[in-house]
Design an enzyme around this catalytic site. Structure first.
Site, PDB file in Angstrom:
ATOM      1  N   LYS A 166      -5.777   2.828  -8.371  1.00 14.28           N
ATOM      2  CA  LYS A 166      -5.090   3.432  -9.525  1.00 14.28           C
ATOM      3  C   LYS A 166      -5.567   2.857 -10.866  1.00 14.28           C
ATOM      4  O   LYS A 166      -6.235   1.815 -10.898  1.00 14.28           O
ATOM      5  CB  LYS A 166      -3.578   3.222  -9.357  1.00 14.28           C
ATOM      6  CG  LYS A 166      -2.982   3.951  -8.139  1.00 14.28           C
ATOM      7  CD  LYS A 166      -1.454   3.818  -8.098  1.00 14.28           C
ATOM      8  CE  LYS A 166      -0.853   4.578  -6.922  1.00 14.28           C
ATOM      9  NZ  LYS A 166       0.634   4.505  -6.908  1.00 14.28           N
ATOM     10  N   TYR A 184       0.609  14.813  -6.610  1.00 10.90           N
ATOM     11  CA  TYR A 184       1.914  14.199  -6.310  1.00 10.90           C
ATOM     12  C   TYR A 184       3.045  15.239  -6.294  1.00 10.90           C
ATOM     13  O   TYR A 184       4.203  14.879  -6.513  1.00 10.90           O
ATOM     14  CB  TYR A 184       2.216  13.089  -7.313  1.00 10.90           C
ATOM     15  CG  TYR A 184       1.595  11.741  -6.965  1.00 10.90           C
ATOM     16  CD1 TYR A 184       2.002  11.040  -5.827  1.00 10.90           C
ATOM     17  CD2 TYR A 184       0.637  11.150  -7.779  1.00 10.90           C
ATOM     18  CE1 TYR A 184       1.454   9.793  -5.514  1.00 10.90           C
ATOM     19  CE2 TYR A 184       0.086   9.903  -7.465  1.00 10.90           C
ATOM     20  CZ  TYR A 184       0.512   9.238  -6.328  1.00 10.90           C
ATOM     21  OH  TYR A 184      -0.022   8.007  -6.009  1.00 10.90           O
ATOM     22  N   ASN A 200       1.164   0.170  -9.383  1.00 14.04           N
ATOM     23  CA  ASN A 200       1.063  -0.643  -8.165  1.00 14.04           C
ATOM     24  C   ASN A 200      -0.300  -0.544  -7.480  1.00 14.04           C
ATOM     25  O   ASN A 200      -0.413  -0.726  -6.271  1.00 14.04           O
ATOM     26  CB  ASN A 200       2.225  -0.351  -7.219  1.00 14.04           C
ATOM     27  CG  ASN A 200       2.256   1.096  -6.761  1.00 14.04           C
ATOM     28  OD1 ASN A 200       1.393   1.882  -7.111  1.00 14.04           O
ATOM     29  ND2 ASN A 200       3.246   1.439  -5.947  1.00 14.04           N
ATOM     30  N   HIS A 234      -2.868   3.872  -3.960  1.00 16.86           N
ATOM     31  CA  HIS A 234      -2.176   4.911  -3.189  1.00 16.86           C
ATOM     32  C   HIS A 234      -2.776   4.932  -1.794  1.00 16.86           C
ATOM     33  O   HIS A 234      -3.986   4.741  -1.639  1.00 16.86           O
ATOM     34  CB  HIS A 234      -2.373   6.298  -3.819  1.00 16.86           C
ATOM     35  CG  HIS A 234      -1.972   7.413  -2.890  1.00 16.86           C
ATOM     36  ND1 HIS A 234      -0.673   7.857  -2.802  1.00 16.86           N
ATOM     37  CD2 HIS A 234      -2.689   8.124  -1.970  1.00 16.86           C
ATOM     38  CE1 HIS A 234      -0.611   8.811  -1.867  1.00 16.86           C
ATOM     39  NE2 HIS A 234      -1.822   8.985  -1.355  1.00 16.86           N
ATOM     40  N   GLU A 269      -4.531  15.319   1.850  1.00 17.49           N
ATOM     41  CA  GLU A 269      -4.933  14.548   0.663  1.00 17.49           C
ATOM     42  C   GLU A 269      -6.449  14.354   0.596  1.00 17.49           C
ATOM     43  O   GLU A 269      -7.032  14.381  -0.491  1.00 17.49           O
ATOM     44  CB  GLU A 269      -4.207  13.199   0.655  1.00 17.49           C
ATOM     45  CG  GLU A 269      -2.706  13.362   0.443  1.00 17.49           C
ATOM     46  CD  GLU A 269      -1.953  12.037   0.399  1.00 17.49           C
ATOM     47  OE1 GLU A 269      -0.723  12.078   0.213  1.00 17.49           O
ATOM     48  OE2 GLU A 269      -2.575  10.965   0.543  1.00 17.49           O
TER      49      GLU A 269
HETATM   50  P1  DAT Z   1       3.902   4.693  -1.924  1.00 19.27           P
HETATM   51  O1  DAT Z   1       2.873   4.752  -3.041  1.00 19.27           O
HETATM   52  O2  DAT Z   1       4.109   3.283  -1.434  1.00 19.27           O
HETATM   53  O3  DAT Z   1       3.609   5.670  -0.810  1.00 19.27           O
HETATM   54  P2  DAT Z   1       6.008   6.554  -2.773  1.00 19.27           P
HETATM   55  O4  DAT Z   1       5.249   7.613  -2.035  1.00 19.27           O
HETATM   56  O5  DAT Z   1       7.463   6.384  -2.455  1.00 19.27           O
HETATM   57  O6  DAT Z   1       5.302   5.112  -2.579  1.00 19.27           O
HETATM   58  O7  DAT Z   1       5.914   6.796  -4.333  1.00 19.27           O
HETATM   59  C1  DAT Z   1       4.685   7.222  -4.904  1.00 19.27           C
HETATM   60  C2  DAT Z   1       4.440   6.432  -6.164  1.00 19.27           C
HETATM   61  O8  DAT Z   1       5.444   6.743  -7.120  1.00 19.27           O
HETATM   62  C3  DAT Z   1       4.508   4.911  -6.014  1.00 19.27           C
HETATM   63  O9  DAT Z   1       3.301   4.351  -5.535  1.00 19.27           O
HETATM   64  C4  DAT Z   1       4.804   4.489  -7.414  1.00 19.27           C
HETATM   65  C5  DAT Z   1       5.730   5.596  -7.914  1.00 19.27           C
HETATM   66  N1  DAT Z   1       7.131   5.207  -7.724  1.00 19.27           N
HETATM   67  C6  DAT Z   1       7.832   5.194  -6.567  1.00 19.27           C
HETATM   68  N2  DAT Z   1       9.100   4.779  -6.752  1.00 19.27           N
HETATM   69  C7  DAT Z   1       9.200   4.514  -8.080  1.00 19.27           C
HETATM   70  C8  DAT Z   1      10.250   4.047  -8.921  1.00 19.27           C
HETATM   71  N3  DAT Z   1      11.456   3.760  -8.436  1.00 19.27           N
HETATM   72  N4  DAT Z   1       9.979   3.902 -10.260  1.00 19.27           N
HETATM   73  C9  DAT Z   1       8.753   4.192 -10.762  1.00 19.27           C
HETATM   74  N5  DAT Z   1       7.722   4.642 -10.023  1.00 19.27           N
HETATM   75  C10 DAT Z   1       7.943   4.795  -8.703  1.00 19.27           C
HETATM   76 MG    MG Z   2       3.628   7.721  -0.780  1.00 23.17          MG
END
Ligand code: DAT
Ligand code: MG
Length: 140
Positions: A11, A51, A114, A117, A128
């Site tokens: 990212k 997304y 973070n 992905h 994807e």
């Molecule tokens: P992951 O990337 O671990 O699969 P996810 O699919 O639940 O996590 O969410 C996709 C992305 O969205 C994640 O990498 C960062 C963002 N995200 C998730 N929860 C969030 C939150 N509470 N606040 C801000 N960004 C968030």
């Molecule tokens: Mg995810």
């Protein structure tokens, strides 16, 4: 376990800090092979489409803006149980909860920024991967 492929994205927070090599070293050390890789800059619409599954979540606008805010490295990782193995190497979504030695523990700045992905199922991985790559781009 069978050989699988999964979609990974390094990212913008990580490319900005020149961490592509350090993150790729973790993938390779875990036995994941980088079988396709491209550095791109997504538009807001492209990031939103990728997304789309999160469109109803409160963080969606923040997420797609962040993913379009700078270069990303999209890649296909291949290996035994690659989907789950990559999720292990990545660590928990929230870096405060990520295990020692994971990408997110070492490099993530926050739950949003973070660093990586990774697809969360073999079915989503196929969708994807096809979002970014054609079959000819992937060299196993
Ligand atoms: P992951 O990337 O671990 O699969 P996810 O699919 O639940 O996590 O969410 C996709 C992305 O969205 C994640 O990498 C960062 C963002 N995200 C998730 N929860 C969030 C939150 N509470 N606040 C801000 N960004 C968030
Ligand atoms: Mg995810």
């Amino acid at each position: 376990m069978t050989v699988e492929r999964t979609l990974s994205i390094i990212k913008p927070d990580a490319t900005a800090r020149n961490l592509t090599g350090a993150i790729n070293a973790k993938f390779e050390a875990a036995g994941l092979r980088i079988v396709a890789q491209r550095r791109i800059r997504m538009t807001l619409d492209q990031a939103g489409a990728f997304y789309a599954v999160h469109a109803a979540r409160p963080f969606y606008d923040e997420l797609r803006s962040f993913m379009a805010s700078g270069p990303v490295v999209v890649q296909v990782l291949e290996g035994e149980g690659a989907v789950a193995k990559n999720r292990e190497v990545m660590g928990a979504t929230n870096p405060a909860e990520a295990a020692e030695g994971t990408v997110r523990k070492e490099f993530a700045l926050s739950i949003g920024e973070n660093s990586v992905h990774g697809s969360d199922s073999a079915e989503n991985a196929a969708t994807e991967i096809a979002f970014f790559f054609s079959g000819l781009d992937i060299v196993g």
